[in-house]
Design an enzyme around this catalytic site. Structure first.
Site: not given
Length: 276
Positions: A40, A164
């Site tokens: 991320s 993510d």
């Protein structure tokens, strides 16, 4: 090439500014990675340091972070977010501005062209598992790793859709171990520094469940660490309790600078103590 030293950068949104301070401390101590693995926001910070593991990249990241709240990466006004959600039905912001920003700040277009070996992780929707990108278009891989559900749309790569990486590996320590790293520096955002406790009210139930799902893979990797591997979890100087809702608020340039400075100072103290 043999992998000895790895930097592992976890996810954490705005709290990822802490990782910039940690990177500054590591570079100042002359610690250079053979491998960088990111999740991320950690994939953005990690790609920058993998492109050029020097003080120049730390300076560029500091500039990026302290101006991020003016960039429009997160969709701008409430009206624009509502408009995007109404149009898409799934997310508040598109990733166009983030893509343009990454294309501007990253000096290479493909992962294999980075100066240091780099991987980032995303969650495959179709296969419900972690997918590590180690080659191919760099920006696409980072966008996939950073596609926060509800905030950004899933990213399609070769017919597969990704969200993510924090959904499957918030701090991908086990990946660095798999690659044979013997000295690993973990750059994290403060959550794992504070222990969990049983919830005492309804909203803490969700918070505890969220933290368990985020932490379990990392804590299991630490628990099963081989004797020949040294792992250094760098401190932020600002541990985040699981029930501290302030950690989820957007930071301004002043608070971002404080996070960078605190983690730099705390990491310098840690590295000095370790070397003495």
């Amino acid at each position: 090439m043999e992998t000895e030293t790895a930097f592992v950068l976890g996810g954490g949104g705005d709290l990822g500014a802490h990782e910039v301070g940690m990177l500054g401390a590591l570079i100042d101590f002359g610690i250079i990675p053979d491998l960088v693995v990111g999740t991320s926001i950690g994939s953005i910070n990690g790609a920058m340091i993998a492109a050029d593991p020097s003080a120049r990249s730390v300076e560029a990241l500091t500039e990026l972070w302290t101006t991020l709240d003016h960039s429009g990466v997160f969709g701008g006004s409430v009206f624009s977010k509502v408009t995007t959600l109404a149009r898409s039905g799934t997310h508040l912001s598109d990733n166009r501005v983030l893509r343009e920003l990454l294309e501007q700040i990253l000096p290479v277009r493909h992962i294999e062209d980075l100066a240091v070996s780099f991987e980032c992780v995303a969650a495959s929707i179709e296969h419900a598992t972690a997918h590590y990108f180690s080659a191919g278009p760099l920006v696409d891989a980072i966008l996939a790793s950073s596609a926060v559900p509800g905030m950004f749309p899933p990213v399609e790569i070769d017919g597969e859709h990704f969200l993510d990486g924090g959904l499957v590996s918030s701090i991908p320590l086990d990946r660095a171990i798999t690659h044979g790293a013997t000295t690993i520096y973990v750059l994290q955002v403060g959550r794992v520094e504070a222990p969990l406790a049983p919830p005492s009210n309804p909203w803490e139930v969700a918070m505890v469940a969220f933290e368990i799902s985020r932490r379990h893979r990392f804590t299991e990797a630490l628990r099963n660490l081989p004797d020949n591997i040294a792992v250094h979890v760098l401190p932020t100087g600002d541990p985040k309790s699981f029930n501290d809702v302030s950690q989820y608020r957007r930071g301004n340039s002043e608070s971002i600078e404080r996070r960078i400075d605190r983690s730099y100072e705390a990491s310098v103290d840690y590295l000095n103590a370790f070397e003495s």
